[in-house]
Scaffold this active site. Structure first.
Site, PDB file in Angstrom:
ATOM      1  N   ALA A  10       0.802  -1.225   0.000  1.00 50.97           N
ATOM      2  CA  ALA A  10       0.000   0.000   0.000  1.00 50.97           C
ATOM      3  C   ALA A  10       0.837   1.277   0.000  1.00 50.97           C
ATOM      4  O   ALA A  10       0.734   2.113  -0.905  1.00 50.97           O
ATOM      5  CB  ALA A  10      -0.945  -0.016   1.197  1.00 50.97           C
ATOM      6  N   ALA A  11       1.673   1.439   1.010  1.00 51.22           N
ATOM      7  CA  ALA A  11       2.428   2.684   1.141  1.00 51.22           C
ATOM      8  C   ALA A  11       3.445   2.847   0.018  1.00 51.22           C
ATOM      9  O   ALA A  11       3.578   3.926  -0.572  1.00 51.22           O
ATOM     10  CB  ALA A  11       3.135   2.721   2.500  1.00 51.22           C
ATOM     11  N   CYS A  42      -6.223  -7.151   3.596  1.00 49.87           N
ATOM     12  CA  CYS A  42      -7.476  -7.114   4.361  1.00 49.87           C
ATOM     13  C   CYS A  42      -8.508  -8.096   3.814  1.00 49.87           C
ATOM     14  O   CYS A  42      -9.437  -8.487   4.530  1.00 49.87           O
ATOM     15  CB  CYS A  42      -8.055  -5.702   4.352  1.00 49.87           C
ATOM     16  SG  CYS A  42      -6.990  -4.471   5.148  1.00 49.87           S
ATOM     17  N   VAL A  79      15.574  -6.364   0.338  1.00 47.89           N
ATOM     18  CA  VAL A  79      16.654  -5.496   0.819  1.00 47.89           C
ATOM     19  C   VAL A  79      17.036  -5.970   2.215  1.00 47.89           C
ATOM     20  O   VAL A  79      16.200  -5.989   3.117  1.00 47.89           O
ATOM     21  CB  VAL A  79      16.220  -4.020   0.836  1.00 47.89           C
ATOM     22  CG1 VAL A  79      17.289  -3.159   1.489  1.00 47.89           C
ATOM     23  CG2 VAL A  79      15.939  -3.537  -0.583  1.00 47.89           C
ATOM     24  N   ALA A 309      -4.433  -0.235   6.591  1.00 43.39           N
ATOM     25  CA  ALA A 309      -4.221   0.059   5.174  1.00 43.39           C
ATOM     26  C   ALA A 309      -4.535   1.513   4.841  1.00 43.39           C
ATOM     27  O   ALA A 309      -3.890   2.117   3.973  1.00 43.39           O
ATOM     28  CB  ALA A 309      -5.074  -0.868   4.313  1.00 43.39           C
ATOM     29  N   ASN A 313      -1.765   3.896   2.974  1.00 46.57           N
ATOM     30  CA  ASN A 313      -1.990   4.522   1.670  1.00 46.57           C
ATOM     31  C   ASN A 313      -1.844   6.033   1.727  1.00 46.57           C
ATOM     32  O   ASN A 313      -1.224   6.647   0.856  1.00 46.57           O
ATOM     33  CB  ASN A 313      -3.388   4.160   1.152  1.00 46.57           C
ATOM     34  CG  ASN A 313      -3.421   2.819   0.445  1.00 46.57           C
ATOM     35  OD1 ASN A 313      -2.907   2.688  -0.659  1.00 46.57           O
ATOM     36  ND2 ASN A 313      -4.010   1.825   1.081  1.00 46.57           N
ATOM     37  N   TYR A 434     -32.808  10.929   7.844  1.00 44.58           N
ATOM     38  CA  TYR A 434     -33.912  10.165   8.417  1.00 44.58           C
ATOM     39  C   TYR A 434     -34.778   9.610   7.287  1.00 44.58           C
ATOM     40  O   TYR A 434     -35.234  10.342   6.405  1.00 44.58           O
ATOM     41  CB  TYR A 434     -34.809  11.008   9.331  1.00 44.58           C
ATOM     42  CG  TYR A 434     -36.153  10.336   9.558  1.00 44.58           C
ATOM     43  CD1 TYR A 434     -36.207   9.111  10.229  1.00 44.58           C
ATOM     44  CD2 TYR A 434     -37.332  10.866   9.040  1.00 44.58           C
ATOM     45  CE1 TYR A 434     -37.422   8.444  10.395  1.00 44.58           C
ATOM     46  CE2 TYR A 434     -38.547  10.212   9.209  1.00 44.58           C
ATOM     47  CZ  TYR A 434     -38.581   8.996   9.880  1.00 44.58           C
ATOM     48  OH  TYR A 434     -39.778   8.340  10.034  1.00 44.58           O
ATOM     49  N   TRP A 442     -34.756  10.892  15.312  1.00 50.03           N
ATOM     50  CA  TRP A 442     -33.521  11.249  16.020  1.00 50.03           C
ATOM     51  C   TRP A 442     -32.589  10.046  15.889  1.00 50.03           C
ATOM     52  O   TRP A 442     -32.814   9.017  16.529  1.00 50.03           O
ATOM     53  CB  TRP A 442     -33.799  11.539  17.496  1.00 50.03           C
ATOM     54  CG  TRP A 442     -34.538  12.825  17.721  1.00 50.03           C
ATOM     55  CD1 TRP A 442     -35.884  12.982  17.781  1.00 50.03           C
ATOM     56  CD2 TRP A 442     -33.971  14.106  17.920  1.00 50.03           C
ATOM     57  NE1 TRP A 442     -36.201  14.293  18.000  1.00 50.03           N
ATOM     58  CE2 TRP A 442     -35.032  15.020  18.094  1.00 50.03           C
ATOM     59  CE3 TRP A 442     -32.652  14.604  17.968  1.00 50.03           C
ATOM     60  CZ2 TRP A 442     -34.840  16.380  18.300  1.00 50.03           C
ATOM     61  CZ3 TRP A 442     -32.461  15.960  18.181  1.00 50.03           C
ATOM     62  CH2 TRP A 442     -33.542  16.833  18.344  1.00 50.03           C
TER      63      TRP A 442
END
Length: 468
Positions: A10-11, A42, A79, A309, A313, A434, A442
Site C-alpha cells: 500500500a504505502a 485485508c 533489501v 491500510a 496509503n 432520516y 432522532w
C-alpha cells in the site's frame, strides 16, 4: 533523482505513483520480496472463507501496470541492509539466489510488518508444523485455503482475538468448521474497543458457536508425525487446559519489519520507524510509511503504531508527494477501523477510555442502546454507541459502535466530527439522514450527543425506546 522504494504494497506503491507523476525525470525502483505488489491483505479472511475464489481480486494493480508507467518493479528482491553513509542498499535476489548493491538519492522504507509468534514450539524433530498458519501474505492465504479443504480438518484453533482472529472465526464457521478462539486479554479487540463494545462482539461469537477462551494464555503446541512423516499440531496447551485441534492460526498481532535497519534510525520500542507528518525519518533522504512506521494521532498528537491500510496509503501518498518536491503534510490519523462477524458490525475511531486514562484526559463517556431504524419497517436491530468526550469543552475524542444493518458506516460521521472538533451539543443537532429503512427521526448519534451534553458529570448507559 534516483528513488528506491523498499516494499511494494500500500504505502510503497502509493508513493511510487505520486513520485512518477510529479517529479522531474523520476527514476524509481521498487524492491519487493514477495510475489506481488499492490496487494490488499485485508481481503484474506474472506478469501480463506470462500466468500470469493480468485486471489487476484485482492491485487489493486498488477506489476505490468506499474512498469508501463515507468516504475521498475523487482519481485522476489529483499533489501537486507541499508548504508545511509554511502546511500546504498544491499539486495538479495531470492529468485536467482544472488546479492548485489544499489545506490539511491532518496529512499522510502515501506516494508510493512510481520506476524508475531507466541513463544511456543513450532516444529517437531526439526520439521515445521504443516498445519500451523499465519495470515499476512498472499501465499499465507493460498496455503491456508488449500489446507482447509482436507477432510480431516474440522477442529480449528485461532490464537489471538484481534481483527484477523475475529474475521477468521467467521471464515472458518462459513466453511463448517468447529472453531475455538483463545485470547490472552480479558476481552476481544481490547486495543481498539472498550468493554461495552467488546462484550457485544463476544456475545455474538458465542451465539454463533465459537468456543471463546478469554484471559487464557497459550503455553505450548503439541504435535506428532504420521506414517507419511507429516508433522502436525494435535493439541494446544494453555494455562487452563489442553485442546485437540486439526489446524492452528496465529493472529496475535504484527511487528514492524525493520530489523534489517541499523541503529541510525529512531524507532519506537516495537521497531516502528518514527516519522514526521511528511513521512521523513531522522535520517537524511530517507522516508518511511505503512506498517513499518508511526503515524501522528489526530487527537493526541503523539506518534502511534497503527497498522491499517488506510493510514499506509495516505501517508505513502504524502511521502511520495514530498519526495517529488511538494510541501504536503499528513493531517493525522484517528485509527478508524471496523470489523464484521456474521451480521454484527463494529467500528471505532479516535481514542479509547484506556487511551484517555493513560494520557490523563479529563473526559467523560456515554453509552447509548437504541435501534437502527423504525420498528414498522422490516429489519430493525439493536445498535450501541459509545462516545468519549472532553469533560470541559464537550469536544468529541473517540467513538465506538456495534450493531447491524449499516451500523459500522455511522463511524464515518463520528470520525469527521472528531476531525472538525465537534462538540456533543453540535452532534445532538447535526442534520442526519432520516428515513424509516435507515434511521429514526432522532438518529442514535443525535441521541448520544444530546444525552452526553446533558449528562456531563455522569457516565451512564442509556436505553432509548419509542417509535419514530
Amino acid at each position: 533523482m534516483k528513488t528506491i522504494i523498499i516494499g511494494g504494497t500500500a504505502a510503497g506503491m502509493s508513493a511510487a505513483v505520486k513520485i512518477q507523476k510529479m517529479a522531474k525525470d523520476p527514476l524509481i525502483t521498487v524492491y519487493e520480496k514477495g510475489e506481488v505488489v499492490s496487494f490488499g491483505a485485508c481481503g484474506l479472511p474472506y478469501y480463506v472463507g470462500n466468500y470469493f475464489h480468485d486471489s487476484h481480486q485482492m491485487i489493486a494493480r498488477e506489476q505490468a501496470a506499474f512498469e508501463k508507467m515507468g516504475i521498475a518493479v523487482k519481485l522476489f528482491h529483499e533489501v537486507v541492509a541499508v548504508d545511509t553513509t554511502t546511500k546504498t542498499v544491499t539486495v538479495r535476489d531470492n529468485f536467482h539466489d544472488e546479492t548485489f548493491v544499489d545506490s539511491y538519492d532518496q529512499l522510502l522504507v515501506a516494508t510493512g510488518a510481520t506476524p508475531i509468534m507466541p513463544p511456543v514450539t513450532t516444529q517437531l524433530d526439526g520439521a515445521a508444523f504443516e498445519n500451523l498458519f499465519t495470515l499476512k501474505t498472499l501465499g499465507d492465504g493460498r496455503a491456508l485455503k488449500t489446507y482447509l479443504r482436507l477432510e480431516e480438518v474440522y477442529q480449528v484453533t485461532i490464537i489471538g482475538g484481534g481483527f484477523i482472529g475475529v474475521e477468521c472465526a467467521e471464515a472458518f464457521l462459513h466453511q463448517g468448521k468447529k472453531v475455538r478462539l483463545i485470547q490472552l486479554d480479558d476481552h476481544l479487540l481490547q486495543d481498539s474497543f472498550d468493554e461495552e463494545i467488546s462484550e457485544v462482539i463476544e456475545a455474538k461469537l458465542r451465539q454463533a458457536g465459537v468456543s471463546l477462551h478469554l484471559a487464557e494464555g497459550v503455553q505450548d503446541l503439541v504435535g506428532s508425525l504420521d506414517a507419511e512423516g507429516n508433522c502436525r499440531v494435535t493439541q494446544v496447551v494453555t494455562d487452563q487446559g489442553e485442546y485437540r485441534t486439526d489446524l492452528v492460526v496465529v493472529a496475535i498481532g504484527v511487528k514492524p519489519a525493520t530489523d534489517f535497519l541499523g541503529p541510525a534510525f529512531a524507532k519506537l520500542a516495537n521497531g516502528a520507524l518514527i516519522v514526521d507528518d511528511q513521512g521523513r525519518t531522522n535520517v537524511p533522504d530517507v522516508w518511511a510509511a505503512g506498517d513499518c512506521a508511526t503515524v501522528p494521532h489526530l487527537v493526541t498528537g503523539d506518534d502511534r503504531f497503527i497498522p491499517l491500510a488506510t493510514g499506509a496509503n495516505k501517508l505513502g501518498r504524502i511521502a511520495g508527494e514530498v519526495m517529488a518536491g511538494a510541501d504536503s503534510h499528513y493531517p493525522g490519523t484517528l485509527g478508524t477501523a471496523g470489523v464484521k462477524f456474521m451480521e454484527l458490525e463494529a467500528a471505532r475511531t479516535g481514542i479509547t477510555v484506556a487511551d484517555a486514562d493513560k494520557l490523563g484526559y479529563d473526559y467523560n463517556t456515554v453509552v447509548i442502546d437504541d435501534k437502527n431504524q423504525t420498528d414498522y419497517y422490516p429489519g430493525q436491530k439493536d445498535i450501541r454507541v459509545k462516545l468519549i468526550y472532553d469533560n470541559q469543552t464537550l469536544c468529541l475524542l473517540g467513538a465506538q459502535i456495534a450493531g447491524e444493518n449499516g451500523a459500522a458506516l455511522r463511524i464515518d460521521t463520528l470520525a469527521a466530527a472528531i476531525t472538525m472538533e465537534m462538540t456533543t451539543k453540535q452532534l445532538g443537532l447535526l442534520d442526519l439522514l432520516y428515513a424509516p429503512p435507515f434511521a429514526r427521526t432522532w438518529d442514535v448519534l443525535n441521541v448520544a450527543g444530546n444525552v452526553a451534553k446533558s449528562k456531563k458529570n455522569s457516565r451512564k448507559r442509556q436505553a432509548i425506546s419509542g417509535k419514530s
